[in-house]
Write a protein that holds these residues in place. Sequence first.
Motif, short mmCIF file in Angstrom:
data_model
loop_
_atom_site.label_atom_id
_atom_site.label_comp_id
_atom_site.label_asym_id
_atom_site.label_seq_id
_atom_site.Cartn_x
_atom_site.Cartn_y
_atom_site.Cartn_z
N UNK A 58 1.07 -1.04 0.06
CA UNK A 58 0.04 0.30 -0.09
C UNK A 58 0.70 1.18 -0.37
N UNK A 59 2.13 1.06 0.88
CA UNK A 59 3.05 2.48 0.52
C UNK A 59 3.63 2.42 -0.73
N UNK A 60 3.87 1.25 -1.36
CA UNK A 60 4.39 1.47 -2.62
C UNK A 60 2.66 2.34 -3.18
N UNK A 67 12.08 8.41 -2.47
CA UNK A 67 12.07 9.88 -2.38
C UNK A 67 10.52 10.65 -2.78
N UNK A 68 9.62 10.02 -3.39
CA UNK A 68 8.36 11.02 -3.00
C UNK A 68 7.71 10.18 -1.58
N UNK A 71 9.94 13.78 0.01
CA UNK A 71 9.38 14.60 -0.10
C UNK A 71 7.75 14.97 -0.20
N UNK A 72 7.21 14.06 -0.34
CA UNK A 72 5.69 14.60 0.59
C UNK A 72 5.45 14.45 2.48
N UNK A 73 6.06 13.55 2.60
CA UNK A 73 6.63 14.00 4.07
C UNK A 73 6.88 14.76 4.61
N UNK A 74 7.89 15.45 4.19
CA UNK A 74 8.33 16.62 4.89
C UNK A 74 7.31 18.17 4.34
N UNK A 75 6.74 18.19 3.63
CA UNK A 75 6.41 18.55 3.07
C UNK A 75 4.46 18.74 3.77
N UNK A 76 4.35 17.79 4.25
CA UNK A 76 3.38 17.06 5.44
C UNK A 76 3.55 17.50 6.26
N UNK A 128 18.76 16.59 -0.70
CA UNK A 128 17.54 16.74 0.11
C UNK A 128 17.33 18.64 0.72
N UNK A 129 18.47 19.40 0.10
CA UNK A 129 18.83 20.54 0.54
C UNK A 129 17.21 21.47 -0.61
N UNK A 130 17.57 20.85 -1.49
CA UNK A 130 17.05 22.15 -2.59
C UNK A 130 15.61 21.85 -2.34
N UNK A 131 14.44 20.90 -1.97
CA UNK A 131 13.11 20.37 -1.37
C UNK A 131 13.53 21.54 -0.53
N UNK A 132 13.85 20.84 0.92
CA UNK A 132 13.90 21.59 2.20
C UNK A 132 13.78 23.05 2.21
N UNK A 133 15.22 23.59 1.37
CA UNK A 133 15.07 25.20 1.30
C UNK A 133 13.89 25.43 0.46
N UNK A 134 13.00 24.89 -0.35
CA UNK A 134 11.47 25.55 -0.50
C UNK A 134 10.48 25.56 0.53
N UNK A 135 10.59 24.40 0.68
CA UNK A 135 9.53 24.53 1.84
C UNK A 135 10.45 25.34 3.06
#
Length: 204
Positions: A58-60, A67-68, A71-76, A128-135
């Motif tokens: 189900x996670x898959x 990576x997806x 990214x979604x966990x960071x956004x959440x 990871x830095x680019x995604x973290x920075x944007x958030x």
Amino acid sequence: MTESVEPAGERRGRKRVTNYGTGRTALLEAAVRVVAKGGLRKLTYRAVAEEAGVTHGLVVHHFGSRDALIEEAVTHAIRTSLKDSTLGIGNGRPADFATGLTRMVQSGPELQAFQYELLLEARRRPELLTHLRSLYEEYFEATRSELARMLPGPVDRGLSRLVFAALEGLVLHQLVFGEQDVTEEALAELRTLLEGLAGGPAST
């Protein structure tokens, strides 16, 4: 490396997600808890599935790649923290600035620990830095926007980053040491400083 499908017998005794409409959020919250407890290296489909009480398939299905999922966990985590802290949606009164901060840490320590784990991991994994920075820009902008509502004149980047750094440091200290009362005392001092910058005590 892909993970094999678990035999049906291994699924017995697990909790099941009964509300499919909130299944994705439940998996993100499970991912946050896994990282908060064991660091990013512990984040696997199987670990998230076990934490959420579902099969790893189900996670898959929901995320497709690790990576997806990250990214979604960071956004959440960041969006939830922003909402719970009330940062950026205040009433423009220094006396009410960041009123939800201590409650946010107390009610959701895993969310905060998750973010700190990812920040440290980004030093080792620059991708990871680019995604973290944007958030994190959402945090910075929420802080700047709230300060702009309470202070005269434009709010520059240095001031908004200074205030955000103070808030983030208080969150980290409360997360590690507890001492909610100390956090509240420090926030009271910060609000007094902001009242001074605003030209005096906020009107009621």
